[in-house]
Design a protein around this motif. Sequence first.
Motif, mmCIF file in Angstrom:
data_model
loop_
_atom_site.group_PDB
_atom_site.id
_atom_site.type_symbol
_atom_site.label_atom_id
_atom_site.label_comp_id
_atom_site.label_asym_id
_atom_site.label_seq_id
_atom_site.Cartn_x
_atom_site.Cartn_y
_atom_site.Cartn_z
ATOM 1 N N THR A 83 -2.509 -10.548 5.721
ATOM 2 C CA THR A 83 -2.302 -9.298 6.474
ATOM 3 C C THR A 83 -2.601 -8.054 5.629
ATOM 4 O OG1 THR A 83 0.052 -9.309 5.864
ATOM 5 C CG2 THR A 83 -0.566 -10.334 7.966
ATOM 6 N N PRO A 91 -4.047 -4.684 4.613
ATOM 7 C CA PRO A 91 -4.523 -3.687 5.572
ATOM 8 C C PRO A 91 -5.887 -3.076 5.272
ATOM 9 C CG PRO A 91 -2.932 -2.693 4.105
ATOM 10 C CD PRO A 91 -3.004 -4.145 3.727
ATOM 11 N N ARG A 92 -6.473 -3.354 4.116
ATOM 12 C CA ARG A 92 -7.711 -2.670 3.774
ATOM 13 C C ARG A 92 -8.654 -3.579 3.007
ATOM 14 N NH1 ARG A 92 -5.395 1.595 -0.797
ATOM 15 N NH2 ARG A 92 -4.189 0.102 -2.016
ATOM 16 N N TYR A 96 -3.179 -4.842 -0.668
ATOM 17 C CA TYR A 96 -2.018 -4.736 0.208
ATOM 18 C C TYR A 96 -1.423 -3.335 0.198
ATOM 19 C CZ TYR A 96 -2.123 -9.827 0.488
ATOM 20 O OH TYR A 96 -2.508 -11.117 0.711
#
Length: 345
Positions: free
Chosen positions: A165, A167-168, A212
Amino acid sequence: MKKGLVKPLLIFFTLIAIGSQAYTQDIHFSQFFETPLLRNPALAGIFNGDVRIQAVYRNQWNSVTVPYQTGSVNGEYKKPVGKGDDFLTLGGQILYDKAGTVALQSTHILPAINYHKSLSAEKNMYLSLGFMGGWVQRSIDRSKITTNSQYDGTGFNPGLASGETFPRNSYSYLDGSVGMSFNTQVGENPDNNIYIGAAYHHFNKATKVSFYGNPNYEMIPKWVGSLGVRMNINEYSFFTLLGDYSKQGTFTETMAGALYSWRLDDIEDPKYILHGGAFLRWKDAIIPVVKLEFKPLSVSVSYDANLSQLKTASNGRGGFELALTYQKHLDRYNTSADAVRCPKF
């Protein structure tokens, strides 16, 4: 010469002895002597000339996985300061690295400045203070990532979620290094030189250095100690001892070796010089090196013969490196070629 060699040799072999592991977190090159700013920004400008441009390409682990590819370009411009014997070097380092199956990429753009303070009116002896800092960007190709969550009872299923997960796909940060070096002529021969230096990299301890975006992650600072000794053997040949010891967190790396060099034409101002030797990255690789100077250019080639625990999988094969250097005095007023004293190695 024997008298002047005792202390440099003691320092050199002490440097070899204190290493314990050959693993680091930062980008490194086997031809570390062709990337002086990566070692210590205070080594910028310690060469015989006004300008130097160096480029290094490294290809590693081609026999094990998707090869790691690293490129480096650094430049230095040295000029006198005031009416004394002090000098200033302006320079910069650009790095590009692409690693592994997931194409982890890293780009560094790092300008540098180094001030050389003369300590003697009788011979070359300089204390240098250098800074380097700039922008770093890292990225990853998420489409090439596979995880345990994507394996079902029959095998790999690309339709399943990876379970990751972050995000970038990329992040950037500012990075800084500082260093000092001492460079001096040894004995009466101005061609005999030694330098010793220490650098502190990532002193700003950049945070959020993860995909993260975790603010608790920060760049781990790194200490680097460097040494170089160059001594004439006779009018046709000389040798060069070089070594680095670095420590970043719990990781350390020790690398040291020597080059034997032959002047192939004019012994006073040779255009052609052939260098050959080997370096050892402690507990990791032995690296033969061949370098040919045809001034103002030089080209050098090296290859890592793997000695680590990965040698079975790699069949002893490690990394190939190619380096190109352009180095010369400029045709301008007050060039370092006309200086009685000038930082050089």
